[in-house]
Write an enzyme that holds these catalytic residues in place. Structure first.
Site, PDB file in Angstrom:
ATOM      1  N   HIS A  64      -0.163   3.991  -3.459  1.00 45.02           N
ATOM      2  CA  HIS A  64      -1.435   4.524  -3.966  1.00 45.02           C
ATOM      3  C   HIS A  64      -2.196   5.061  -2.753  1.00 45.02           C
ATOM      4  CE1 HIS A  64      -1.107   2.204  -7.839  1.00 45.02           C
ATOM      5  NE2 HIS A  64      -0.441   1.368  -7.066  1.00 45.02           N
ATOM      6  N   PHE A  65      -2.363   6.384  -2.686  1.00 41.61           N
ATOM      7  CA  PHE A  65      -3.038   6.965  -1.518  1.00 41.61           C
ATOM      8  C   PHE A  65      -4.462   7.441  -1.833  1.00 41.61           C
ATOM      9  CE2 PHE A  65       0.932   8.087   1.296  1.00 41.61           C
ATOM     10  CZ  PHE A  65       1.095   6.741   1.570  1.00 41.61           C
ATOM     11  N   HIS A 181       4.213  -0.432 -15.094  1.00 46.50           N
ATOM     12  CA  HIS A 181       3.532  -1.666 -14.704  1.00 46.50           C
ATOM     13  C   HIS A 181       3.470  -2.530 -15.962  1.00 46.50           C
ATOM     14  CE1 HIS A 181       0.019  -3.760 -12.506  1.00 46.50           C
ATOM     15  NE2 HIS A 181       0.183  -4.402 -13.641  1.00 46.50           N
ATOM     16  N   ASP A 306       4.079  -0.819  -3.117  1.00 48.86           N
ATOM     17  CA  ASP A 306       2.829  -0.876  -3.885  1.00 48.86           C
ATOM     18  C   ASP A 306       1.624  -0.880  -2.938  1.00 48.86           C
ATOM     19  OD1 ASP A 306       1.020  -0.930  -5.937  1.00 48.86           O
ATOM     20  OD2 ASP A 306       1.436  -2.982  -6.558  1.00 48.86           O
ATOM     21  N   HIS A 310      -7.675  -1.288  -0.375  1.00 47.50           N
ATOM     22  CA  HIS A 310      -9.108  -1.432  -0.678  1.00 47.50           C
ATOM     23  C   HIS A 310      -9.762  -1.833   0.637  1.00 47.50           C
ATOM     24  CE1 HIS A 310      -8.346  -1.364  -5.021  1.00 47.50           C
ATOM     25  NE2 HIS A 310      -7.367  -2.216  -4.818  1.00 47.50           N
TER      26      HIS A 310
HETATM   27  O1  DOR Z   1      -2.879  -4.814  -7.424  1.00 49.67           O
HETATM   28  C1  DOR Z   1      -2.759  -3.677  -7.820  1.00 49.67           C
HETATM   29  N1  DOR Z   1      -3.458  -2.666  -7.265  1.00 49.67           N
HETATM   30  N2  DOR Z   1      -1.921  -3.407  -8.816  1.00 49.67           N
HETATM   31  C2  DOR Z   1      -1.901  -2.211  -9.427  1.00 49.67           C
HETATM   32  O2  DOR Z   1      -1.190  -2.062 -10.383  1.00 49.67           O
HETATM   33  C3  DOR Z   1      -2.789  -1.135  -8.990  1.00 49.67           C
HETATM   34  C4  DOR Z   1      -3.156  -1.310  -7.584  1.00 49.67           C
HETATM   35  C5  DOR Z   1      -4.285  -0.417  -7.152  1.00 49.67           C
HETATM   36  O3  DOR Z   1      -4.219   0.783  -7.424  1.00 49.67           O
HETATM   37  O4  DOR Z   1      -5.223  -0.911  -6.535  1.00 49.67           O
END
Ligand code: DOR
Length: 448
Positions: A64-65, A181, A306, A310
Site C-alpha cells: 500500500h503506497f 482480504h 502487506d 501509518h
Molecule cells: O492492517 C492492514 N492495513 N490491513 C489491511 O488490509 C489494509 C492495510 C492498510 O491499508 O492500512
C-alpha cells in the site's frame, strides 16, 4: 565483431530455474541475453558479484503506497525507494487510496503518477465495489492493472464486498486471479463491541478473531468454486485456513506475510503496542508455527509484505482508534534471508515465494526467473552479512518498523531493475527513477 553488453554481472552464485550455479550474467536492452563466462566481454558496466548471491528480482505482490490522497503516510516515490533499498525490484500496489482505484481514470492516474517517480517496476490493483462489480472484466485487462482486489471485511479505507451476492457478481466478472482480504464483515461488526474505548491492543485478535478469518475463507472458496474463478487469499493467519486451502488447490492460492511469520501474540502487542496492530491480526505462536509448516510443505505460494504504512502519530492514538497496518516492503528480503541462514527455508524456496510464484500466479510477462529473454531484474544479496535493522536505513515516510533493533544474517547489496543498477551498498545510484509498468499475459502491453 565481439558482442557488446550493457551490463555484466561477474562471479556471483546465480539462482537459476535449474539451481544455483557459479556463472556470469550478460544483459542488453534490459533483458538477460546470456549466462556463462563473460569475464572478457565488452560491457558498458560490470558488477563484481564475487562472494554474492544473485536472485531473480523480488516481486512484492502486496503493498500500500497511499498515493493519491494519503501522501503523509507514503507516496509512490518514497514507497518504491524503500522497495529498492530493500532489494525489491517490482511491486503490486493496493487500491485503498483516496480516491479508490476503481475505474479506468483512477488507474490511469496512478500510472501517470508512477512515471519517472517510481524506482521499481509496478502494477496497480483495481478495487472491487458493488458499483463497479459488473465492469471488472474490462477493468482487469487495462495496461498496468495487477488484477482485482476484494476486501471481504472492512480495513483501512472504504473498499468492501460484504455479502455473498456481491462477491459472486465480482467473481463472475472477468478471468484473472482475484486477490482477496478474507475477514468476515458480519462477524467483525457483531464483535466490534468487544473493543470499546479503553480496550487494550492485545484484544485486537479477539475482536478480529480466528473464526472471522476462517468463515470468510470458507465463503470465498465456495463462491470461487461456484463461479469457477481463481482466487488468491492474502495474508493467511490461521492453521484452520491452511487446512481449508490445502483442499482447495483447484481454485485458490495462498499468501503469507513476513510479519505473521516473525511476530506472535501476545508478546508482540506487549513489546510493540499498536505498532503490531494489523488486519488480519498477528495471532499466537501455534498459528505462526502452522504458517512455517505451510512454507516448508509448499502450500504457501507467495510472500507479500502487506507494506501498510501509518505515521507514528497515527499509531499513537489509543486503541481501537489507532490504524491497522505496518510497513514492510524494505524488510522483507533481510527477514527472509535470515531464515534461510537459520535453515528454515532454502534459497530456492525463497525464490519461488518472492519471484517465480508471483510470475506463475499473476501471469507476469518476462519476470521472476533468471533465464535468457527475461527482464534483467536481480536482487543481489550477501548471505553472510550480519546487520541490524536500524531506523536511519528506512525510507518509508512512516519512519518506523516493527523490526528495528533486530539483527539479521543476510542483506541486499544491490538491486537491478531491467539492467539498471538502482541500489548499491544501501544507496540509490542515480537521481533518475525508471520504474515501468509490469506486463501481464492477460493485459495489453503498457510499455508498447
Ligand atoms: O492492517 C492492514 N492495513 N490491513 C489491511 O488490509 C489494509 C492495510 C492498510 O491499508 O492500512
Amino acid at each position: 565483431m565481439a558482442e557488446r553488453y550493457d551490463l555484466v554481472l561477474t562471479g556471483g552464485r546465480v539462482v537459476t530455474p535449474s539451481g544455483a550455479v557459479e556463472t556470469d550474467v550478460a544483459v542488453r536492452d534490459g533483458r538477460i541475453v546470456g549466462l556463462g563466462d563473460f569475464r572478457t566481454a565488452a560491457a558498458a558496466e560490470t558488477l563484481d558479484c564475487g562472494g554474492l548471491t544473485v536472485l531473480p528480482g523480488v516481486i512484492d505482490s502486496q503493498v500500500h503506497f497511499r498515493e493519491p490522497g494519503l501522501e503523509h503516510k507514503e507516496d509512490l516515490e518514497s514507497g518504491s525507494r524503500a522497495a529498492v533499498l530493500g532489494g525489491v525490484t517490482a511491486v503490486m500496489e493496493m487500491p485503498n487510496t483516496r480516491p479508490l482505484t476503481d475505474s479506468p481514470e483512477t488507474l490511469a492516474d496512478k500510472l501517470a503518477r508512477a512515471r519517472d517517480r517510481m524506482w521499481c517496476d509496478h502494477a496497480f490493483f483495481v478495487g472491487a465495489t458493488p458499483a463497479n462489480a459488473d465492469r471488472l472484466a474490462e477493468l482487469e485487462r487495462l495496461p498496468g492493472a495487477a488484477g482485482v482486489k476484494i476486501f471481504m471485511g472492512s480495513s483501512t479505507g472504504d473498499l468492501l464486498v460484504a455479502d455473498d451476492g456481491t462477491l459472486a457478481r465480482v467473481l463472475a466478472s472477468g478471468h484473472r486471479r482475484v486477490s482477496v482480504h478474507a475477514e468476515d464483515e458480519p462477524r467483525l461488526v457483531e464483535r466490534r463491541a468487544l473493543v470499546a474505548d479503553g480496550a487494550s491492543v492485545e484484544s485486537h485478535p479477539d475482536w478480529r478473531d480466528r473464526e472471522s478469518a476462517i468463515r470468510a475463507t470458507k465463503r470465498l472458496i465456495a463462491t470461487a468454486r461456484a463461479t469457477g474463478r481463481p482466487v488468491h487469499v492474502l495474508h493467511i493467519t490461521t492453521a484452520e485456513e491452511l487446512e481449508l486451502l490445502a483442499e482447495a488447490r483447484d481454485i485458490a492460492t495462498v499468501e503469507v506475510t513476513p510479519q505473521h511469520l516473525t511476530l506472535a501474540a501476545p508478546d508482540c502487542y506487549r513489546a510493540l503496542g499498536t505498532h503490531a496492530q494489523m488486519n488480519p491480526p498477528i495471532r499466537g505462536a501455534a498459528d505462526r508455527a502452522a504458517l512455517w509448516d505451510a512454507i516448508a510443505s509448499g502450500l504457501v505460494d507467495v510472500l507479500g509484505s502487506d507494506h501498510a504504512p501509518h505515521t507514528a502519530e497515527e499509531k499513537a492514538r489509543p486503541y481501537p482508534d489507532s490504524p491497522s497496518g505496518m510497513p514492510g516492503v524494505q524488510t522483507l528480503v533481510p527477514l527472509l534471508l535470515d531464515r534461510v541462514n537459520a535453515g528454515w527455508l532454502t534459497l530456492e524456496r525463497l525464490v519461488d515465494l518472492t519471484a517465480a510464484g508471483q510470475q506463475r500466479l499473476f501471469g507476469i510477462t518476462g519476470k521472476g526467473r533468471i533465464v535468457r529473454g527475461y527482464d534483467a531484474d536481480f536482487t543481489i544479496v550477501d548471505l553472510s552479512a550480519e546487520r541490524e535493522i536500524t531506523q536511519d536505513w528506512l525510507a518509508s515516510k512512516s519512519g518506523w518498523s516493527p523490526f528495528t533493533g533486530m539483527r539479521v544474517k543476510g542483506w541486499p547489496i544491490a538491486t537491478v531493475v531491467r539492467g539498471h543498477i538502482v541500489m548499491r551498498d544501501g544507496a540509490l545510484t542515480s537521481s533518475q527513477a525508471r520504474g515501468r509498468p509490469i506486463r501481464f499475459d492477460a493485459t495489453a502491453d503498457p510499455a508498447a
